[in-house]
Design a protein around this motif. Structure first.
Motif, short mmCIF file in Angstrom:
data_model
loop_
_atom_site.label_atom_id
_atom_site.label_comp_id
_atom_site.label_asym_id
_atom_site.label_seq_id
_atom_site.Cartn_x
_atom_site.Cartn_y
_atom_site.Cartn_z
N TYR A 1 0.85 -1.20 0.00
CA TYR A 1 0.00 0.00 0.00
C TYR A 1 0.88 1.25 0.00
CZ TYR A 1 -3.19 -3.65 1.38
OH TYR A 1 -3.91 -4.81 1.40
N ARG A 2 0.69 2.08 -1.01
CA ARG A 2 1.47 3.32 -1.13
C ARG A 2 0.61 4.52 -0.73
NH1 ARG A 2 2.79 3.36 -7.05
NH2 ARG A 2 0.86 2.18 -7.12
N VAL A 3 1.28 5.57 -0.29
CA VAL A 3 0.58 6.79 0.13
C VAL A 3 0.98 7.94 -0.77
CG1 VAL A 3 0.17 8.41 2.02
CG2 VAL A 3 0.51 5.97 2.51
N ALA A 4 -0.03 8.59 -1.36
CA ALA A 4 0.22 9.76 -2.19
C ALA A 4 -0.28 11.01 -1.48
CB ALA A 4 -0.49 9.60 -3.54
N SER A 5 0.48 12.09 -1.61
CA SER A 5 0.07 13.39 -1.08
C SER A 5 -0.53 14.21 -2.22
CB SER A 5 1.27 14.12 -0.48
OG SER A 5 2.36 14.13 -1.40
N LEU A 6 -1.66 14.90 -1.94
CA LEU A 6 -2.36 15.69 -2.96
C LEU A 6 -2.15 17.16 -2.64
CD1 LEU A 6 -5.68 13.62 -2.86
CD2 LEU A 6 -3.65 13.18 -4.24
N TYR A 7 -1.48 17.89 -3.56
CA TYR A 7 -1.12 19.27 -3.30
C TYR A 7 -2.08 20.25 -3.97
CZ TYR A 7 3.32 17.05 -2.10
OH TYR A 7 4.29 16.25 -1.55
N GLU A 8 -2.29 21.40 -3.30
CA GLU A 8 -3.05 22.50 -3.88
C GLU A 8 -2.07 23.54 -4.39
OE1 GLU A 8 -5.93 25.98 -2.23
OE2 GLU A 8 -6.53 23.92 -1.72
N PHE A 9 -2.07 23.74 -5.73
CA PHE A 9 -1.15 24.68 -6.36
C PHE A 9 -1.84 25.23 -7.61
CE2 PHE A 9 2.87 25.57 -8.78
CZ PHE A 9 3.38 26.52 -7.91
N GLU A 10 -1.12 25.99 -8.42
CA GLU A 10 -1.71 26.51 -9.66
C GLU A 10 -2.23 25.36 -10.52
OE1 GLU A 10 0.54 29.53 -11.82
OE2 GLU A 10 1.85 29.68 -10.08
N VAL A 11 -1.49 24.28 -10.50
CA VAL A 11 -1.97 23.03 -11.13
C VAL A 11 -1.83 21.93 -10.08
CG1 VAL A 11 -1.45 23.64 -13.51
CG2 VAL A 11 0.35 22.66 -12.10
N PRO A 12 -2.82 21.07 -9.94
CA PRO A 12 -2.72 20.01 -8.94
C PRO A 12 -1.67 18.97 -9.34
CG PRO A 12 -4.67 19.71 -10.29
CD PRO A 12 -4.08 21.02 -10.70
N PHE A 13 -0.94 18.47 -8.36
CA PHE A 13 0.00 17.38 -8.62
C PHE A 13 0.15 16.57 -7.34
CE2 PHE A 13 2.61 20.70 -6.90
CZ PHE A 13 3.72 20.11 -6.31
N GLU A 14 0.82 15.44 -7.47
CA GLU A 14 0.93 14.51 -6.34
C GLU A 14 2.38 14.24 -5.98
OE1 GLU A 14 -1.11 10.86 -7.04
OE2 GLU A 14 -3.07 11.80 -7.41
N TYR B 1 7.38 -2.59 2.16
CA TYR B 1 7.79 -3.30 0.97
C TYR B 1 8.64 -2.32 0.18
CZ TYR B 1 7.70 -5.23 -3.72
OH TYR B 1 8.08 -5.69 -4.96
N LYS B 2 9.92 -2.64 -0.01
CA LYS B 2 10.90 -1.69 -0.54
C LYS B 2 10.91 -0.47 0.38
CE LYS B 2 10.80 -3.48 -5.24
NZ LYS B 2 10.61 -3.21 -6.67
N ASP B 3 10.91 0.74 -0.17
CA ASP B 3 10.97 1.91 0.71
C ASP B 3 9.78 2.84 0.53
OD1 ASP B 3 11.50 3.02 -1.73
OD2 ASP B 3 13.53 3.70 -1.26
N ASN B 4 8.78 2.38 -0.21
CA ASN B 4 7.64 3.27 -0.45
C ASN B 4 6.28 2.58 -0.36
OD1 ASN B 4 7.88 1.74 -2.76
ND2 ASN B 4 7.44 3.44 -4.17
N GLY B 5 6.24 1.38 0.19
CA GLY B 5 4.96 0.69 0.30
C GLY B 5 4.85 -0.04 1.63
N LEU C 1 -7.80 -1.67 -3.57
CA LEU C 1 -8.27 -0.65 -2.64
C LEU C 1 -7.73 0.72 -3.00
CD1 LEU C 1 -9.68 -0.17 0.20
CD2 LEU C 1 -7.37 -0.38 1.13
N SER C 2 -8.58 1.76 -2.83
CA SER C 2 -8.13 3.15 -2.94
C SER C 2 -8.90 3.95 -1.90
CB SER C 2 -8.38 3.70 -4.34
OG SER C 2 -8.05 5.06 -4.40
N LYS D 1 -3.08 3.84 -2.10
CA LYS D 1 -3.26 3.06 -3.33
C LYS D 1 -2.71 1.66 -3.11
CE LYS D 1 -2.49 7.12 -6.28
NZ LYS D 1 -1.65 7.69 -7.36
N GLU D 2 -3.56 0.68 -3.40
CA GLU D 2 -3.11 -0.71 -3.26
C GLU D 2 -2.37 -1.15 -4.51
OE1 GLU D 2 -4.85 -5.25 -2.54
OE2 GLU D 2 -6.22 -3.54 -2.60
N GLY D 3 -1.26 -1.80 -4.32
CA GLY D 3 -0.53 -2.41 -5.43
C GLY D 3 -0.21 -3.85 -5.08
#
Length: 694
Positions: free
Chosen positions: A230-243, A261-265, A300-301, A539-541
């Motif tokens: 399971y990975r975690v994404a951050s949702l940013y508020e900016f002129e254009v949205p990005f993660e 799992y590895k260094d990001n899950g 899962l999401s 996010k499930e992987g």
């Protein structure tokens, strides 16, 4: 003054020589005769090795007492179906008014072998002058050059020796190992398959190794256990949205933690949720599914909103990355691409590119080289101008010619004489354009690939803008990798750019590809700036098994067989040397499919073993295991190259070959391991009984 006889490998090639020699006046049955020259042809092989029963009629019945079969002198015979053409060629070779013979069979080991067998069976006297024509295409100028620069046939004696040895090696291994394994295990195979239909166990120097490669991959897939993460994404508020995406760097609570799992899950969903909830004032939203694909996999999401939470930009790394045009096509690379793009088999690709060659449209196809020779580089404008005559390539060709980007070709990585053995890479000749109208749709597509790859090397590299942004949120690091195409360069020629967005399938999936407008807005981000956090997403992987081979990737794997060799010294020794040759790899795959050891899906080109194939694998693995491994097969191939290069003699090679075949045939004869094999068969029988686990 006597006449000159030109002997080609095929009638279509002979016709091209006849045109150039203006020897098309008197057409006979099996040859064309002019005032000063005669042109004739083989129809592929005219002569073959004799079966063991020709040596001894008792060998027709397979018996353990008659093997190992290692004759001192090998017998050859005329192939019945082409005896008429052989007799025609034999008479011409021995005609009293013919004093010079030009050997014009395909320029390579197999072409050399085809003529040498004919010369041997026809008993052509050495008093006749014999010259070898070596050409890279069938254009008029190349044929003229080849005839003018023809060298004594004796200069190619080492190549001829290698060709004879390759055939003898395949013959000895095929006959001895197929017979001994069939006699030892054939009945057991029939019993286990519950059939009374007898069939031999087919074994070959290259084909058995290829079977091993495919079976081992299938078993890796079968034994693979999916692991969710399971990975975690951050949702940013900016002129254009990005993660951004969480990564456990030094200083993180989870740095080098077994919970990851590895260094990001995260391995466990509850641990992942605890992590998100610990980032600040977050509220879990109603879980929802990601996409239609995810619905089928029930992935899962989960989303979380964030209240008054900010992140600090700790680094912004900006750089420009260049991607050079790829090397030119050799046969294996072209077969792989056509398998992917057009879902055609390597054998079909070879037939298509052979047709292009015979229609003068491309250079010699059976090549392992991906570069050009320095001699060809000097004359490359001819090829460019010819291709530029076609509307599809006019814009590209004119750009190259007007900007002179071809002038320093010899100083680039696309020209290297040391990487060429028999022939340089496959490129368009720029000639024979009138023959394009006779091609079918696949022929046009393959020609288009070759032309675009060729023109690409004269274009600049593709340039990408990349930004790597690190953001600290509650002491944890989130990374954003963003990429935009700055200058498409050769991608335009290659046909993998649309609206300035790369369609290149090799892009790193961890990087988000944006158009330049959006990218420029993100380009304004600076170290030390604060970003408002809109929320987080889980996010499930899941881990994925190795991919099955396609016909194309299997051909590439055969070409790069050194990757399977564990011994570092041996791997270095055979670097660049695969199993089989560019001329035979497709044929080997075809045979494995034909004898039903492998299955080839015609729509997807995916290759898998059959139940019979796996049982044969087990039989070989329990008896002559080395036949399944790349070390043996590639080292034999390397040995043949040493013979061709004059580094070892034909006799030295034969001593090692006879020793290997004799030793292992006798070893198998005394084995008693049927019970062990039944046990191995049981392990995978249920898999096939259940429809390959489906």
């Amino acid at each position: 003054m006597g006449k000159k006889l030109f002997i080609a490998e095929k009638p279509s090639v002979a016709a091209e020589f006849a045109k150039v020699l203006k020897a098309d006046g008197d057409r006979k049955d099996g040859y064309i005769e002019g005032s000063n020259s005669i042109v004739t042809w083989c129809v592929g092989h005219l002569v073959t090795m004799s079966y063991p029963e020709v040596y001894d009629p008792g060998m027709k019945k397979w018996s353990l007492n008659s093997i190992p079969f290692l004759p001192e002198n090998y017998l050859y015979e005329i192939i019945p179906g082409v005896a008429k053409q052989f007799n025609t060629v034999k008479k011409l070779l021995n005609r009293s008014d013919v004093d010079t013979i030009y050997v014009c069979t395909d320029s390579g080991r197999e072409g050399e072998y085809i003529y040498r067998l004919v010369d041997r069976m026809a008993q052509v006297p050495d008093t006749k002058k014999k010259l070898r024509v070596w050409i890279d295409s069938q254009t008029e100028e190349e044929i003229i050059r080849g005839i003018k620069e023809a060298r004594p046939l004796s200069d190619y004696d080492n190549l001829s020796d290698a060709a004879y040895l390759r055939a003898i090696e395949d013959y000895l291994m095929g006959i001895n190992f197929s017979r001994v394994l069939t006699l030892k295990y054939g009945n057991m195979l029939m019993d286990y398959k519950k059939t009374d239909k007898w069939s031999a166990i087919s074994v070959g120097r290259v084909m058995t190794c290829v079977l091993g490669i495919v079976v081992r991959r299938e078993r890796e897939i079968r034994e693979f256990k999916k692991t969710p993460f399971y990975r975690v994404a951050s949702l940013y508020e900016f002129e254009v949205p990005f993660e951004g995406e969480f990564k456990a760097v030094d200083g993180s609570k989870y740095y080098e933690s077994p919970l990851l799992y590895k260094d990001n899950g995260f391995r466990d969903i509850e641990t992942c949720r605890t992590f998100v909830e610990g980032l600040g004032n977050v509220t879990k939203k109603q879980p929802e599914l990601l996409s239609e694909d995810d619905k089928q996999n029930d992935k899962l999401s989960e989303e979380y909103s964030a209240n008054e939470l900010e992140g600090l930009i700790t680094s912004v790394d900006k750089k420009t990355e260049k991607k050079n045009p790829p090397l030119l096509y050799n046969l294996a690379e072209l077969q792989n691409e056509c398998s992917q793009s057009f879902k055609i088999s390597p054998d079909e690709t070879l037939k298509v590119v052979q047709e292009l060659y015979e229609k003068k449209l491309v250079t010699y196809p059976r090549t392992d080289a991906r570069v050009l020779s320095s001699a060809v580089a000097k004359e490359i404008t001819k090829n460019i101008k010819g291709v530029a005559y076609l509307d599809s390539y006019k814009e590209f060709g004119n750009y190259i010619l007007e900007n002179g980007t071809y002038k320093n070709l010899s100083k680039t990585r696309y020209v290297n004489d040391s990487q060429i053995t028999d022939h340089y890479a496959i490129i368009p000749t720029g000639q024979g354009l009138g023959n394009l109208k006779s091609l079918n749709s696949i022929g046009h597509k393959v020609y288009d690939k070759i032309c675009r790859r060729f023109l690409s090397i004269f274009y600049p590299s593709a340039e990408y803008q990349k930004i790597a942004i690190s953001v600290k949120i509650s002491g944890e690091c989130f990374i954003s990798n963003i990429k935009a195409l700055k200058n498409p360069g050769y991608l335009v020629v290659a046909g993998i750019v649309k609206d300035n967005k790369s369609q290149d399938s090799n892009n790193d999936n961890s990087e988000e590809m944006l158009d330049n407008t959006v990218f420029e807005k993100l380009n304004g981000l600076r170290k030390g700036m604060s970003l408002k956090i809109n929320g987080f997403k889980i996010k499930e992987g899941e881990t994925t098994p190795p991919k099955r081979y396609t016909s194309g990737t299997l051909i590439l794997t055969m070409e790069r067989a050194g990757q399977f060799i564990e011994d570092e010294e041996l791997r270095a020794t055979i670097k660049g040397q695969g199993i089989g040759t560019s001329a035979t790899r497709a044929e080997i795959l075809n045979k494995l499919v034909k004898i039903q050891y492998l299955s080839l899906n015609s729509k997807t080109q995916i290759v898998t073993p059959t139940f019979t194939g796996e049982m044969v694998y087990e039989i070989v693995n329990a008896s002559v295991k080395s036949l399944l491994n790349a070390e043996l097969t590639a080292s034999w191939e390397k040995g043949l190259n040493y013979v061709a290069e004059g580094e070892i003699s034909r006799d030295e090679y034969m001593v090692k070959l006879n020793s290997f075949v004799g030793k292992w045939t006798n070893y198998v004869k005394q084995l008693n391991n049927s019970r062990l094999l039944y046990s191995e068969f049981d392990k995978f029988a249920q898999y096939y009984k259940n429809g390959k686990g489906k």
